[in-house]
Scaffold this motif. Structure first.
Motif, PDB file in Angstrom:
ATOM      1  N   THR A  33      50.547  46.863  -7.766  1.00  0.00           N
ATOM      2  CA  THR A  33      49.384  47.685  -7.450  1.00  0.00           C
ATOM      3  C   THR A  33      48.125  46.917  -7.794  1.00  0.00           C
ATOM      4  OG1 THR A  33      50.575  49.751  -7.856  1.00  0.00           O
ATOM      5  CG2 THR A  33      48.172  49.841  -7.908  1.00  0.00           C
ATOM      6  N   LEU A  34      47.231  46.773  -6.821  1.00  0.00           N
ATOM      7  CA  LEU A  34      45.947  46.116  -7.026  1.00  0.00           C
ATOM      8  C   LEU A  34      44.846  47.163  -6.950  1.00  0.00           C
ATOM      9  CD1 LEU A  34      44.588  42.821  -5.623  1.00  0.00           C
ATOM     10  CD2 LEU A  34      43.324  44.914  -5.129  1.00  0.00           C
ATOM     11  N   CYS A  35      43.905  47.096  -7.879  1.00  0.00           N
ATOM     12  CA  CYS A  35      42.763  48.000  -7.832  1.00  0.00           C
ATOM     13  C   CYS A  35      41.485  47.199  -8.055  1.00  0.00           C
ATOM     14  CB  CYS A  35      42.889  49.118  -8.859  1.00  0.00           C
ATOM     15  SG  CYS A  35      43.302  48.561 -10.523  1.00  0.00           S
ATOM     16  N   LEU A  36      40.438  47.621  -7.381  1.00  0.00           N
ATOM     17  CA  LEU A  36      39.147  46.941  -7.472  1.00  0.00           C
ATOM     18  C   LEU A  36      38.139  47.856  -8.155  1.00  0.00           C
ATOM     19  CD1 LEU A  36      37.139  44.688  -6.752  1.00  0.00           C
ATOM     20  CD2 LEU A  36      36.954  45.698  -4.459  1.00  0.00           C
ATOM     21  N   ARG A  37      37.411  47.296  -9.124  1.00  0.00           N
ATOM     22  CA  ARG A  37      36.319  48.006  -9.779  1.00  0.00           C
ATOM     23  C   ARG A  37      36.770  49.364 -10.330  1.00  0.00           C
ATOM     24  NH1 ARG A  37      31.676  46.165 -11.490  1.00  0.00           N
ATOM     25  NH2 ARG A  37      30.414  47.793 -10.522  1.00  0.00           N
ATOM     26  N   SER A  38      36.084  50.452  -9.952  1.00  0.00           N
ATOM     27  CA  SER A  38      36.371  51.768 -10.536  1.00  0.00           C
ATOM     28  C   SER A  38      37.720  52.326 -10.116  1.00  0.00           C
ATOM     29  CB  SER A  38      35.260  52.759 -10.164  1.00  0.00           C
ATOM     30  OG  SER A  38      35.062  52.807  -8.768  1.00  0.00           O
ATOM     31  N   ASP A  89      53.430  47.054 -12.648  1.00  0.00           N
ATOM     32  CA  ASP A  89      52.991  45.704 -12.297  1.00  0.00           C
ATOM     33  C   ASP A  89      51.628  45.830 -11.619  1.00  0.00           C
ATOM     34  OD1 ASP A  89      52.721  43.076 -11.558  1.00  0.00           O
ATOM     35  OD2 ASP A  89      54.732  42.900 -10.694  1.00  0.00           O
ATOM     36  N   LEU A  90      50.560  45.446 -12.327  1.00  0.00           N
ATOM     37  CA  LEU A  90      49.205  45.724 -11.874  1.00  0.00           C
ATOM     38  C   LEU A  90      48.386  44.446 -11.696  1.00  0.00           C
ATOM     39  CD1 LEU A  90      48.268  48.655 -14.326  1.00  0.00           C
ATOM     40  CD2 LEU A  90      49.405  48.814 -12.092  1.00  0.00           C
ATOM     41  N   VAL A  91      47.430  44.534 -10.773  1.00  0.00           N
ATOM     42  CA  VAL A  91      46.398  43.519 -10.613  1.00  0.00           C
ATOM     43  C   VAL A  91      45.059  44.239 -10.712  1.00  0.00           C
ATOM     44  CG1 VAL A  91      45.390  41.748  -9.130  1.00  0.00           C
ATOM     45  CG2 VAL A  91      47.872  42.157  -9.083  1.00  0.00           C
ATOM     46  N   LEU A  92      44.284  43.928 -11.733  1.00  0.00           N
ATOM     47  CA  LEU A  92      42.983  44.560 -11.954  1.00  0.00           C
ATOM     48  C   LEU A  92      41.888  43.568 -11.549  1.00  0.00           C
ATOM     49  CD1 LEU A  92      43.558  46.171 -15.481  1.00  0.00           C
ATOM     50  CD2 LEU A  92      44.269  47.019 -13.232  1.00  0.00           C
ATOM     51  N   TRP A  93      41.183  43.895 -10.466  1.00  0.00           N
ATOM     52  CA  TRP A  93      40.166  42.992  -9.926  1.00  0.00           C
ATOM     53  C   TRP A  93      38.789  43.529 -10.337  1.00  0.00           C
ATOM     54  CZ3 TRP A  93      39.547  42.100  -3.901  1.00  0.00           C
ATOM     55  CH2 TRP A  93      38.581  41.113  -3.677  1.00  0.00           C
ATOM     56  N   GLU A  94      38.091  42.763 -11.175  1.00  0.00           N
ATOM     57  CA  GLU A  94      36.801  43.196 -11.704  1.00  0.00           C
ATOM     58  C   GLU A  94      36.874  44.642 -12.207  1.00  0.00           C
ATOM     59  OE1 GLU A  94      33.168  41.614 -11.421  1.00  0.00           O
ATOM     60  OE2 GLU A  94      34.656  40.124 -11.993  1.00  0.00           O
ATOM     61  N   VAL A 140      44.654  40.294 -14.712  1.00  0.00           N
ATOM     62  CA  VAL A 140      43.247  40.696 -14.659  1.00  0.00           C
ATOM     63  C   VAL A 140      42.463  39.537 -14.058  1.00  0.00           C
ATOM     64  CG1 VAL A 140      41.268  41.566 -15.952  1.00  0.00           C
ATOM     65  CG2 VAL A 140      43.598  42.055 -16.753  1.00  0.00           C
ATOM     66  N   THR A 141      41.693  39.818 -13.012  1.00  0.00           N
ATOM     67  CA  THR A 141      40.978  38.755 -12.327  1.00  0.00           C
ATOM     68  C   THR A 141      39.547  39.172 -12.029  1.00  0.00           C
ATOM     69  OG1 THR A 141      41.087  37.206 -10.454  1.00  0.00           O
ATOM     70  CG2 THR A 141      41.670  39.504 -10.012  1.00  0.00           C
ATOM     71  N   GLY A 142      38.687  38.205 -11.841  1.00  0.00           N
ATOM     72  CA  GLY A 142      37.284  38.472 -11.551  1.00  0.00           C
ATOM     73  C   GLY A 142      36.474  37.202 -11.747  1.00  0.00           C
ATOM     74  N   TRP A 143      35.168  37.352 -11.625  1.00  0.00           N
ATOM     75  CA  TRP A 143      34.283  36.196 -11.730  1.00  0.00           C
ATOM     76  C   TRP A 143      33.835  35.929 -13.164  1.00  0.00           C
ATOM     77  CZ3 TRP A 143      34.456  39.549  -7.647  1.00  0.00           C
ATOM     78  CH2 TRP A 143      34.688  38.986  -6.375  1.00  0.00           C
ATOM     79  N   THR A 144      33.771  36.950 -13.978  1.00  0.00           N
ATOM     80  CA  THR A 144      33.390  36.782 -15.375  1.00  0.00           C
ATOM     81  C   THR A 144      34.291  37.640 -16.251  1.00  0.00           C
ATOM     82  OG1 THR A 144      31.728  38.556 -15.228  1.00  0.00           O
ATOM     83  CG2 THR A 144      30.974  36.287 -14.837  1.00  0.00           C
ATOM     84  N   LEU A 145      34.586  37.144 -17.433  1.00  0.00           N
ATOM     85  CA  LEU A 145      35.406  37.881 -18.395  1.00  0.00           C
ATOM     86  C   LEU A 145      34.493  38.444 -19.473  1.00  0.00           C
ATOM     87  CD1 LEU A 145      38.149  38.730 -19.552  1.00  0.00           C
ATOM     88  CD2 LEU A 145      38.258  36.500 -20.696  1.00  0.00           C
ATOM     89  N   SER A 146      34.319  39.766 -19.456  1.00  0.00           N
ATOM     90  CA  SER A 146      33.461  40.408 -20.444  1.00  0.00           C
ATOM     91  C   SER A 146      34.212  40.556 -21.762  1.00  0.00           C
ATOM     92  CB  SER A 146      33.041  41.796 -19.952  1.00  0.00           C
ATOM     93  OG  SER A 146      34.150  42.677 -19.945  1.00  0.00           O
ATOM     94  N   PRO A 147      33.481  40.685 -22.874  1.00  0.00           N
ATOM     95  CA  PRO A 147      34.151  40.912 -24.164  1.00  0.00           C
ATOM     96  C   PRO A 147      35.037  42.158 -24.139  1.00  0.00           C
ATOM     97  CG  PRO A 147      31.859  40.292 -24.512  1.00  0.00           C
ATOM     98  CD  PRO A 147      32.023  40.497 -23.036  1.00  0.00           C
ATOM     99  N   ALA A 148      34.604  43.207 -23.439  1.00  0.00           N
ATOM    100  CA  ALA A 148      35.406  44.435 -23.385  1.00  0.00           C
ATOM    101  C   ALA A 148      36.726  44.196 -22.655  1.00  0.00           C
ATOM    102  CB  ALA A 148      34.616  45.546 -22.700  1.00  0.00           C
ATOM    103  N   PRO A 162      29.784  39.393  -6.012  1.00  0.00           N
ATOM    104  CA  PRO A 162      28.808  40.356  -5.485  1.00  0.00           C
ATOM    105  C   PRO A 162      27.865  40.865  -6.570  1.00  0.00           C
ATOM    106  CG  PRO A 162      31.067  40.926  -4.837  1.00  0.00           C
ATOM    107  CD  PRO A 162      31.162  39.887  -5.914  1.00  0.00           C
ATOM    108  N   GLU A 163      26.685  41.288  -6.132  1.00  0.00           N
ATOM    109  CA  GLU A 163      25.726  41.939  -7.032  1.00  0.00           C
ATOM    110  C   GLU A 163      26.013  43.440  -6.999  1.00  0.00           C
ATOM    111  OE1 GLU A 163      23.643  40.552  -9.014  1.00  0.00           O
ATOM    112  OE2 GLU A 163      23.835  38.484  -8.334  1.00  0.00           O
ATOM    113  N   TRP A 164      26.957  43.861  -7.807  1.00  0.00           N
ATOM    114  CA  TRP A 164      27.447  45.232  -7.716  1.00  0.00           C
ATOM    115  C   TRP A 164      26.359  46.272  -7.954  1.00  0.00           C
ATOM    116  CZ3 TRP A 164      31.984  45.332  -5.514  1.00  0.00           C
ATOM    117  CH2 TRP A 164      32.907  44.315  -5.732  1.00  0.00           C
ATOM    118  N   ASN A 165      25.450  46.028  -8.867  1.00  0.00           N
ATOM    119  CA  ASN A 165      24.473  47.044  -9.263  1.00  0.00           C
ATOM    120  C   ASN A 165      23.052  46.719  -8.823  1.00  0.00           C
ATOM    121  OD1 ASN A 165      26.388  48.730 -10.605  1.00  0.00           O
ATOM    122  ND2 ASN A 165      26.369  47.316 -12.342  1.00  0.00           N
TER     123      ASN A 165
END
Length: 266
Positions: free
Chosen positions: A104-109, A126-131, A200-208, A234-237
């Motif tokens: 299962t892949l999920c993006l953002r929220s 079995d998960l893929v968490l994208w950003e 867990v994947t994305g462009w930046t890894l936050s401390p959280a 992307p500029e999400w916000n």
């Protein structure tokens, strides 16, 4: 090949589009794809469609679905609930699991509903968490900030801006109780069944997010961080990008390539 379909219980009908590998191609697995909520769910459709198409060329059958109250699923946005998100994610994951080896892949929220469902599962997931968005309160603050920017700051209403309804966010009429419940979700507190696997994947890894990964590993989950070093985050916000399609072409291609690797389905 695309196959539109409805699934889920009659009282909570969900809509999905299945991306099926070409005839004669060996199918190595199935992927459930959970989109973000609200406006991001609309703006990321192209990126998720392209991701599923690329996975299909490698033999992965993907199911993209609409949350209840969104897109072509049943219900209205005002009927969205936190428990409903978990039910939707569980229904979509079960549908894909019935087709074969599934992730299962999920993006953002989209991560909030998926992680809620996974935390209630009795077997490893079995998960893929994208950003992934992991903090419901911070997400609700972002929604409110973006909504106010659309009303007051980007020139959408040059003469008189409308009053902001208590439960309206980014063009969606939500239940105030839903927003309150979302604020109470902190995915750091959602344990996954031991033996689960998470990429867990994305462009930046936050401390959280780093803390979330470390906590899951301590609980017996195989969790790892895999960066998308592609320079097209992307500029999400950004209020000025509110209605633009999100299509990080290089990031999508890199992620699809990683997920299509034979070892990902072993």
């Amino acid at each position: 090949m695309l196959q539109p379909l409805y699934f889920g219980p009659p009282q909570r009908t969900l809509f999905g589009i299945r991306h099926v590998p070409a005839d004669g191609m060996s199918v190595i697995g199935a992927m459930t794809v959970a989109p973000p909520l609200l406006q991001e769910g609309i703006s990321t459709q192209r990126a998720l469609w392209q991701l599923c198409e690329q996975l299909g060329t490698a033999g992965v059958a993907s199911l993209r679905f609409d949350w209840y109250g969104n897109g072509d699923a049943g219900g209205s946005a005002h009927q969205m609930t936190v428990d409903g998100l978990a039910q939707d994610a569980a229904a979509a994951m079960a549908w894909s699991q019935a087709q074969g080896r599934a992730r299962t892949l999920c993006l953002r929220s989209g991560a909030l509903g998926v992680l809620l469902a996974a935390s209630r599962a009795g077997t490893p997931v079995d998960l893929v968490l994208w950003e992934p968005v992991l903090d419901g309160a911070a997400m609700c603050d972002d929604w409110e900030r973006m909504h106010r920017a659309q009303v007051d700051d980007v020139g959408r209403y040059p003469f008189a801006a409308p009053a902001m309804d208590e439960d309206e966010r980014l063009g969606f009429d939500l239940d105030a109780a839903f927003l309150r419940a979302l604020r109470g979700i902190d995915a750091r507190d959602l344990a996954l069944p031991p033996g689960s696997r998470v990429l867990v994947t994305g462009w930046t890894l936050s401390p959280a997010t780093q803390a979330w990964i470390e906590r899951r590993v301590a609980e017996g989950v195989r969790a790892e961080w895999w960066p998308l070093e592609t320079g097209d985050a992307p500029e999400w916000n950004d209020p000025a990008q509110f209605e633009n399609q999100v299509f990080p072409r290089r990031g999508v291609a890199k992620l699809a390539g990683r997920l299509a690797e034979a070892g990902e389905w072993g």
